[in-house]
Design a protein around this motif. Sequence first.
Motif, PDB file in Angstrom:
ATOM      1  N   TYR A  37       0.853  -1.186   0.000  1.00  0.00           N
ATOM      2  CA  TYR A  37       0.000   0.000   0.000  1.00  0.00           C
ATOM      3  C   TYR A  37       0.887   1.233   0.000  1.00  0.00           C
ATOM      4  CZ  TYR A  37       0.761   1.150   4.973  1.00  0.00           C
ATOM      5  OH  TYR A  37       1.315   1.522   6.180  1.00  0.00           O
ATOM      6  N   ASP A  71      -7.937   0.971  -0.825  1.00  0.00           N
ATOM      7  CA  ASP A  71      -8.231   0.056  -1.932  1.00  0.00           C
ATOM      8  C   ASP A  71      -7.392  -1.210  -1.911  1.00  0.00           C
ATOM      9  OD1 ASP A  71      -9.910   2.072  -2.857  1.00  0.00           O
ATOM     10  OD2 ASP A  71      -8.367   2.912  -4.176  1.00  0.00           O
ATOM     11  N   TYR A  72      -6.411  -1.253  -1.024  1.00  0.00           N
ATOM     12  CA  TYR A  72      -5.371  -2.264  -1.148  1.00  0.00           C
ATOM     13  C   TYR A  72      -5.885  -3.699  -1.001  1.00  0.00           C
ATOM     14  CZ  TYR A  72      -0.908  -4.619  -0.550  1.00  0.00           C
ATOM     15  OH  TYR A  72       0.161  -5.466  -0.697  1.00  0.00           O
ATOM     16  N   ARG A  73      -6.623  -3.983   0.059  1.00  0.00           N
ATOM     17  CA  ARG A  73      -7.074  -5.361   0.289  1.00  0.00           C
ATOM     18  C   ARG A  73      -7.974  -5.850  -0.839  1.00  0.00           C
ATOM     19  NH1 ARG A  73      -8.883  -7.112   6.216  1.00  0.00           N
ATOM     20  NH2 ARG A  73      -8.634  -9.127   5.179  1.00  0.00           N
ATOM     21  N   THR A  74      -8.855  -4.979  -1.304  1.00  0.00           N
ATOM     22  CA  THR A  74      -9.757  -5.374  -2.380  1.00  0.00           C
ATOM     23  C   THR A  74      -8.995  -5.690  -3.649  1.00  0.00           C
ATOM     24  OG1 THR A  74     -11.505  -3.986  -1.453  1.00  0.00           O
ATOM     25  CG2 THR A  74     -11.740  -4.660  -3.747  1.00  0.00           C
ATOM     26  N   ARG A  75      -8.018  -4.859  -3.983  1.00  0.00           N
ATOM     27  CA  ARG A  75      -7.232  -5.076  -5.205  1.00  0.00           C
ATOM     28  C   ARG A  75      -6.501  -6.418  -5.172  1.00  0.00           C
ATOM     29  NH1 ARG A  75      -6.190  -0.848  -9.218  1.00  0.00           N
ATOM     30  NH2 ARG A  75      -7.362   0.970  -8.541  1.00  0.00           N
ATOM     31  N   THR A  76      -5.873  -6.715  -4.038  1.00  0.00           N
ATOM     32  CA  THR A  76      -5.120  -7.971  -3.954  1.00  0.00           C
ATOM     33  C   THR A  76      -6.051  -9.180  -3.977  1.00  0.00           C
ATOM     34  OG1 THR A  76      -5.083  -7.809  -1.524  1.00  0.00           O
ATOM     35  CG2 THR A  76      -3.189  -6.929  -2.713  1.00  0.00           C
ATOM     36  N   ALA A  77      -7.186  -9.066  -3.299  1.00  0.00           N
ATOM     37  CA  ALA A  77      -8.124 -10.187  -3.241  1.00  0.00           C
ATOM     38  C   ALA A  77      -8.681 -10.534  -4.616  1.00  0.00           C
ATOM     39  CB  ALA A  77      -9.265  -9.869  -2.289  1.00  0.00           C
ATOM     40  N   VAL A  78      -8.807  -9.546  -5.477  1.00  0.00           N
ATOM     41  CA  VAL A  78      -9.333  -9.768  -6.821  1.00  0.00           C
ATOM     42  C   VAL A  78      -8.234 -10.222  -7.772  1.00  0.00           C
ATOM     43  CG1 VAL A  78     -10.373  -8.649  -8.836  1.00  0.00           C
ATOM     44  CG2 VAL A  78     -11.238  -8.159  -6.533  1.00  0.00           C
ATOM     45  N   TRP A  95      -4.250  -9.715   8.974  1.00  0.00           N
ATOM     46  CA  TRP A  95      -4.993 -10.259   7.835  1.00  0.00           C
ATOM     47  C   TRP A  95      -4.558 -11.665   7.456  1.00  0.00           C
ATOM     48  CZ3 TRP A  95      -3.893  -5.527   4.145  1.00  0.00           C
ATOM     49  CH2 TRP A  95      -4.467  -4.367   4.682  1.00  0.00           C
ATOM     50  N   GLU A 102      -8.486 -17.632   2.050  1.00  0.00           N
ATOM     51  CA  GLU A 102      -8.902 -17.299   0.686  1.00  0.00           C
ATOM     52  C   GLU A 102      -7.928 -17.842  -0.363  1.00  0.00           C
ATOM     53  OE1 GLU A 102      -9.257 -13.063   0.747  1.00  0.00           O
ATOM     54  OE2 GLU A 102     -10.818 -13.089   2.294  1.00  0.00           O
ATOM     55  N   SER A 378     -10.324  -5.056  10.732  1.00  0.00           N
ATOM     56  CA  SER A 378     -11.177  -3.920  10.385  1.00  0.00           C
ATOM     57  C   SER A 378     -12.464  -3.932  11.200  1.00  0.00           C
ATOM     58  CB  SER A 378     -11.503  -3.938   8.893  1.00  0.00           C
ATOM     59  OG  SER A 378     -10.340  -3.793   8.120  1.00  0.00           O
TER      60      SER A 378
END
Length: 419
Positions: A37, A71-78, A95, A102, A378
């Motif tokens: 990040y 935005d970081y967690r969402t970007r990596t998860a996708v 995390w 996942e 979170s």
Amino acid sequence: MNRRIRTPLAALATSAAALAFAPGAQAQQVTIEYWQYFFESRVTAMEQLIANFEAANPDINVEMTHFPYADYRTRTAVAIPAGEGPDVVQLFYGWLNDYIAEGLIQPLPADPFSAEMIGSEFFPMVQAMQVDGSYYALPTAVRSLALFYNERLLEAAGVEVPTTLEELVAAAAATTERDGAGNVTQVGLTTGMTAQDHHWFREVLIRQFGGEPYLDNYRTVNYDTEAGRAALDFYLGLEEQGVTSTGFMDEPQAAFRAGRAAFHIDGSFRIGALQDSRGLQWGVTELPAGPDGTRSNYASYWVNAITSSAEGAEYEAAVRFMEYITSPEAMEIWLEVVGELPARVDVGMTPENADDPVFGPFIRGLEYANTTIFADESAQRQVMVDMVERVRLQGMDPGESLTAAATAEQAILDSYYNQ
């Protein structure tokens, strides 16, 4: 999204060369991606580490990408499941379980990352990265909390650097200023549960008032107690006594950097940003001791892991890169550039570092720090935010709000560990 522009800096490569696998001059170059990040000093430090590594490993090209924290967690998860993301990824230690569940990261190879080596050379808190006998991630640095203070504001008010909570409240009161209409123009102490205060409340204040925030290796909430109520009363009392103002200048760290706050509790990662603040004269000291002299602290860390999408040559290159960014040399660079503390005991606990006027308070704080094991960092942070807002915005009794918080957080833990 920002991508690093690489500049070969062979002069920066020192002991990194020891990690090179002596690739041949005609070896085919492998490119791996590293994601983290965006935090300016962390990006600067990683650019230097990548330059060192590439100079010593000319067969490997490392491209860094960084995103805003939100935005970081969402970007990596996708990206990772789609095979479009990084080979090495940075994640918050809290995390880890989510990333494993996942399928986003894979275990580190036992050679060179043996449990025996990590257990003997890294600070004990790092052992939380071991799951079912395998380590999944390792940090370059760890961090703790300390009390930052504005030297000019303390001098103007004629107050000393506090060493206890009682002294902190008195000094904060002496340095708070208001305009003719009673509006706060300068706070004595910054506050905000969305920043570092949820850690300060859990692992410091509750313990200093005689409690233990969790039981059963952080699976059972234990702060709905008299000690928890005393800690919450103290925290809420800061605003009631007029020594702070929640939401002042939006972010606590912004108020301190602007010279509009006398005291600010934050992590060692803030050092790099403060050093670049022109005109700000500041110092740092260990967190104030509790009513009976008890000292406590919260320690945390960001780790690096090899993603599940790294295979073949990229996987081998990722392992070599992981070796370097968790090496003593990398930790010294990270300390100098970012201000976060070396994760290896023999690097961090040198007399020079422990006695340093800036790094020293954080390093000494590691000796009595606790690391919260989060099920959902979170969501658990939001529990603390809601607890305070129910009192301040809805007028709920503090004890009732504390009970509601404990119930909500226990539900989060039960949902995670009983799934």
